[in-house]
Write a protein that holds these residues in place. Structure first.
Motif, PDB file in Angstrom:
ATOM      1  N   VAL A  48      12.042  46.685  13.773  1.00 25.87           N
ATOM      2  CA  VAL A  48      12.551  46.413  14.459  1.00 25.87           C
ATOM      3  C   VAL A  48      14.022  45.623  15.313  1.00 25.87           C
ATOM      4  CG1 VAL A  48      11.631  43.938  16.338  1.00 25.87           C
ATOM      5  CG2 VAL A  48      10.385  44.399  14.685  1.00 25.87           C
ATOM      6  N   VAL A  49      14.886  45.874  16.744  1.00 25.56           N
ATOM      7  CA  VAL A  49      15.582  45.907  15.979  1.00 25.56           C
ATOM      8  C   VAL A  49      16.112  44.354  17.458  1.00 25.56           C
ATOM      9  CG1 VAL A  49      17.582  47.076  17.274  1.00 25.56           C
ATOM     10  CG2 VAL A  49      16.353  48.575  16.067  1.00 25.56           C
ATOM     11  N   GLY A  50      17.016  43.438  17.053  1.00 25.02           N
ATOM     12  CA  GLY A  50      17.207  42.325  17.842  1.00 25.02           C
ATOM     13  C   GLY A  50      16.479  41.552  16.968  1.00 25.02           C
ATOM     14  N   LEU A  51      16.139  41.297  15.904  1.00 26.03           N
ATOM     15  CA  LEU A  51      15.501  40.696  15.041  1.00 26.03           C
ATOM     16  C   LEU A  51      15.712  40.166  13.805  1.00 26.03           C
ATOM     17  CD1 LEU A  51      11.513  40.695  15.546  1.00 26.03           C
ATOM     18  CD2 LEU A  51      13.134  38.864  16.723  1.00 26.03           C
ATOM     19  N   ARG A  52      16.508  39.175  13.122  1.00 23.89           N
ATOM     20  CA  ARG A  52      17.090  38.712  12.226  1.00 23.89           C
ATOM     21  C   ARG A  52      16.345  39.110  10.774  1.00 23.89           C
ATOM     22  NH1 ARG A  52      20.049  32.972  13.504  1.00 23.89           N
ATOM     23  NH2 ARG A  52      21.311  33.755  15.608  1.00 23.89           N
ATOM     24  N   SER A  53      16.741  38.739   9.898  1.00 22.20           N
ATOM     25  CA  SER A  53      16.353  39.335   8.673  1.00 22.20           C
ATOM     26  C   SER A  53      14.719  38.237   8.357  1.00 22.20           C
ATOM     27  CB  SER A  53      16.580  39.948   7.357  1.00 22.20           C
ATOM     28  OG  SER A  53      17.464  38.555   7.444  1.00 22.20           O
ATOM     29  N   SER A  54      15.358  37.325   8.366  1.00 21.63           N
ATOM     30  CA  SER A  54      13.875  35.847   8.361  1.00 21.63           C
ATOM     31  C   SER A  54      13.083  35.520   9.752  1.00 21.63           C
ATOM     32  CB  SER A  54      15.308  34.775   7.970  1.00 21.63           C
ATOM     33  OG  SER A  54      15.439  34.187   9.683  1.00 21.63           O
ATOM     34  N   ALA A  55      12.248  37.006   9.815  1.00 21.37           N
ATOM     35  CA  ALA A  55      11.812  36.632  11.357  1.00 21.37           C
ATOM     36  C   ALA A  55      10.168  36.228  10.906  1.00 21.37           C
ATOM     37  CB  ALA A  55      11.092  37.821  11.540  1.00 21.37           C
ATOM     38  N   THR A  56       9.454  35.249  11.534  1.00 21.79           N
ATOM     39  CA  THR A  56       8.531  34.470  10.923  1.00 21.79           C
ATOM     40  C   THR A  56       7.142  35.869  10.592  1.00 21.79           C
ATOM     41  OG1 THR A  56       7.352  34.253  13.390  1.00 21.79           O
ATOM     42  CG2 THR A  56       8.992  32.375  12.427  1.00 21.79           C
ATOM     43  N   GLY A  57       6.611  35.434   9.070  1.00 14.07           N
ATOM     44  CA  GLY A  57       6.046  36.269   9.226  1.00 14.07           C
ATOM     45  C   GLY A  57       4.121  35.973   9.664  1.00 14.07           C
ATOM     46  N   THR A  58       3.287  36.258   8.400  1.00 16.58           N
ATOM     47  CA  THR A  58       1.965  35.690   8.407  1.00 16.58           C
ATOM     48  C   THR A  58       1.478  34.361   7.746  1.00 16.58           C
ATOM     49  OG1 THR A  58       0.923  37.610   8.841  1.00 16.58           O
ATOM     50  CG2 THR A  58      -0.423  36.241   8.310  1.00 16.58           C
ATOM     51  N   ALA A  59       0.887  33.333   8.528  1.00 19.90           N
ATOM     52  CA  ALA A  59       0.585  32.203   7.420  1.00 19.90           C
ATOM     53  C   ALA A  59      -0.266  32.160   6.532  1.00 19.90           C
ATOM     54  CB  ALA A  59       0.534  31.098   8.531  1.00 19.90           C
ATOM     55  N   PRO A  60       0.304  31.941   5.142  1.00 17.60           N
ATOM     56  CA  PRO A  60      -0.787  32.749   4.303  1.00 17.60           C
ATOM     57  C   PRO A  60      -2.168  31.664   4.214  1.00 17.60           C
ATOM     58  CG  PRO A  60       1.436  30.489   3.699  1.00 17.60           C
ATOM     59  CD  PRO A  60       1.096  31.295   4.865  1.00 17.60           C
ATOM     60  N   VAL A  61      -2.848  32.283   3.777  1.00 21.17           N
ATOM     61  CA  VAL A  61      -4.274  32.167   3.113  1.00 21.17           C
ATOM     62  C   VAL A  61      -4.097  30.300   2.435  1.00 21.17           C
ATOM     63  CG1 VAL A  61      -6.270  32.227   2.477  1.00 21.17           C
ATOM     64  CG2 VAL A  61      -5.243  33.687   3.754  1.00 21.17           C
ATOM     65  N   ARG A  62      -3.044  30.642   1.072  1.00 22.70           N
ATOM     66  CA  ARG A  62      -3.284  29.474   0.536  1.00 22.70           C
ATOM     67  C   ARG A  62      -1.438  28.984   0.437  1.00 22.70           C
ATOM     68  NH1 ARG A  62      -5.992  31.052  -5.514  1.00 22.70           N
ATOM     69  NH2 ARG A  62      -5.433  28.580  -5.494  1.00 22.70           N
ATOM     70  N   PRO A  63      -1.235  27.973   0.203  1.00 21.66           N
ATOM     71  CA  PRO A  63      -0.055  27.647   0.655  1.00 21.66           C
ATOM     72  C   PRO A  63       0.717  27.624  -0.628  1.00 21.66           C
ATOM     73  CG  PRO A  63      -0.948  25.865   1.443  1.00 21.66           C
ATOM     74  CD  PRO A  63      -2.175  27.049   0.908  1.00 21.66           C
ATOM     75  N   ALA A  64       1.968  28.050  -0.971  1.00 21.41           N
ATOM     76  CA  ALA A  64       2.294  27.553  -2.660  1.00 21.41           C
ATOM     77  C   ALA A  64       3.242  26.432  -2.967  1.00 21.41           C
ATOM     78  CB  ALA A  64       4.678  27.920  -1.954  1.00 21.41           C
ATOM     79  N   ARG A  65       2.628  26.175  -3.954  1.00 24.37           N
ATOM     80  CA  ARG A  65       2.098  24.675  -4.317  1.00 24.37           C
ATOM     81  C   ARG A  65       3.265  24.744  -5.739  1.00 24.37           C
ATOM     82  NH1 ARG A  65      -3.842  24.715  -6.634  1.00 24.37           N
ATOM     83  NH2 ARG A  65      -3.157  22.275  -7.236  1.00 24.37           N
ATOM     84  N   ARG A  66       3.684  23.300  -5.751  1.00 22.12           N
ATOM     85  CA  ARG A  66       4.352  22.716  -7.392  1.00 22.12           C
ATOM     86  C   ARG A  66       4.091  23.476  -8.325  1.00 22.12           C
ATOM     87  NH1 ARG A  66       5.924  18.691  -2.994  1.00 22.12           N
ATOM     88  NH2 ARG A  66       8.036  19.164  -2.677  1.00 22.12           N
TER      89      ARG A  66
END
Length: 477
Positions: A48-66
């Protein structure tokens, strides 16, 4: 105005199915592992041209935890296999969701060991254990199960080559299944991908699907892997990266001893071994295998010497044997059994130079007892003493053990786990131990009940044993 984004068509790329090497164009031979016919085309991701490398992705099913948020209650305890030796290799038992790959040559006893393990887990936990075979029918498995005493009512058998059907058997048993065994991963096939059973694509799909299933449900899976003529696991090398633990069952067909070695283990030490004996009643644990690797005799004979080798983290007392006979052939023979031939050739030359035994006109044969294969340099001194004993006609006393590495100059060097080796020799009744300099200080805290004789060179060791030999007959009985 926001930057205009356009998607370019994906650029094709090629990847080796064996080692994962990638290239921009197709080649017949992998540039990394040099395998032929393993480079396949893979679909490239659309750029994809014109988007930065930090483009938003898919929401994870299980979010990261500490890590501090994960309570101990969520981390379930290990599941004991019921076999102490097996548990020790695994690091204390099976971890819920762990995927284990067991490989070994045909006839080594992989299926027998896992069938015994399945029975002990089912009997001890009272939970279902599923054994899926793609090589034998249920009737054939049941015949072998009765022979080894695997008759628990919680042990379920199934025969299929279809991955979806195997998962269906697991679904029918519910979520309380304690262990799933698939024998073997090369015989299973998935209808989701093309290719024959045992091919690279099928093996990776089957292994990946079972791994995701094990992690999602928290059920330990044990996969049997067939081996090639080079004693490596058949299929792609990536298979060993997918699983959590890789075990190898080793053993000579002419002996009943089997060594279970941990090659990779994410939940324990990767250099542990366990000893089993293959009998008519199945696999039997050998908690103290040292007695299998040394001959039993009442009086010492020339050409034998005891040592302590290390397999994984386990010290094993082993008897090194040598036979020296005169020959008129221009090229004397150097026969080796259970040892590294190149290293033995070097030790023969060092022994000849240190003791002046004229071995250049003698046939020299060396071997271990019990079919043990040893490449441990800690047995060098015992091999040299056995050769010198056979050539000189003097016996090494039965209560003597020798530990140390021999250099080309004839010096005796220290080896790893020296304290454990000396302690094991003393535990098994060896009253005199030949060892490299510095051993007494190294084992002082272990309070070894044996006489430790430090020998700086091989010549000193030979002279010491010669001085003990006259009373060796009385000591030996």
């Amino acid at each position: 105005m926001p930057a205009k984004t356009t998607a370019k068509p994906p650029r094709p790329s090629y990847k080796c199915a064996e080692c994962g090497w990638t290239t921009a164009k197709w080649v017949g031979r992998c540039g990394e592992c040099q395998a032929w016919g393993t480079v396949e085309e893979v679909a490239g991701a659309a750029r994809v041209v014109g988007l930065r490398s930090s483009a938003t992705g898919t929401a994870p099913v299980r979010p990261a935890r500490r890590v501090s948020e994960v309570s101990r209650a969520e981390v379930r305890e290990r599941l004991s296999t019921g076999l102490a030796e097996f548990d020790r290799v695994l690091g204390g038992g099976l971890v819920p969701g762990q995927v284990l790959l067991l490989s070994g040559e045909p006839g080594a006893g992989k299926s027998t060991l896992l069938l015994t393990t399945a029975n002990t887990v089912a009997a001890s936990t009272g939970r279902p254990v599923l054994y899926v075979s793609g090589e034998e029918s249920v009737e054939q498995i049941a015949t072998r199960a009765r022979r080894v005493g695997a008759t628990s009512e919680h042990l379920y058998l199934a025969d299929t080559n279809d991955l979806a059907e195997a998962i269906g058997h697991l679904d029918a048993l519910g979520d309380d299944v304690a262990l799933v065994i698939v024998d073997s991963v090369q015989t299973m096939a998935s209808g989701e991908v093309e290719g024959r059973a045992g091919g690279v694509t099928q093996v990776m799909e089957v292994a990946s699907t079972l791994t995701r299933l094990a992690k999602a449900r928290g059920i330990a899976h044990c996969l049997v892997g067939q081996v090639t003529k080079e004693s490596t696991v058949a299929g792609p090398r990536a298979l060993e990266h997918v699983v959590d633990t890789t075990l190898a069952l080793e053993g000579d067909r002419h002996t009943t001893l089997r060594l279970l070695r941990a090659v990779k283990n994410r939940y324990g030490a990767a250099d542990e071994i366990a000893c089993f004996e293959q009998t008519d009643a199945g696999m039997v644990e050998v908690p103290d295998p040292s007695a299998l690797f040394r001959a039993s005799r009442e009086a010492p004979v020339p050409g034998t010497c005891l040592t302590v080798t290390v397999e994984g983290r386990r010290p094993l007392i082993t008897e090194m044997q040598a036979l020296v006979s005169h020959t008129k052939a221009p090229n004397p023979r150097r026969g080796v059994s259970g040892l590294d031939s190149a290293r033995v050739t070097m030790l023969v030359a060092v022994t000849d130079g240190s003791a002046g035994l004229r071995l250049w006109e003698q046939d020299v044969y060396t071997a271990t007892v019990g079919g043990l294969r040893s490449t441990d340099p800690g047995g060098d001194l015992a091999v040299c003493l056995a050769i010198a004993s056979a050539a000189g006609g003097f016996p090494v006393p039965l209560d003597v053990a020798a530990v140390g590495e021999v250099s080309l100059s004839g010096d005796i060097r220290r080896v790893t786990m020296l304290g454990q080796r000396v302690a094991e020799a003393a535990r098994l009744g060896q009253r005199r131990i030949l060892a490299p300099p510095g051993t007494v200080e190294a084992v002082a805290r272990l309070k070894v009940k044996a006489e430790i004789v430090e020998v700086p060179t091989l010549l000193d060791a030979v002279r010491t044993v010669r001085g003990w030999s006259p009373r060796a007959g009385r000591d030996g009985g």
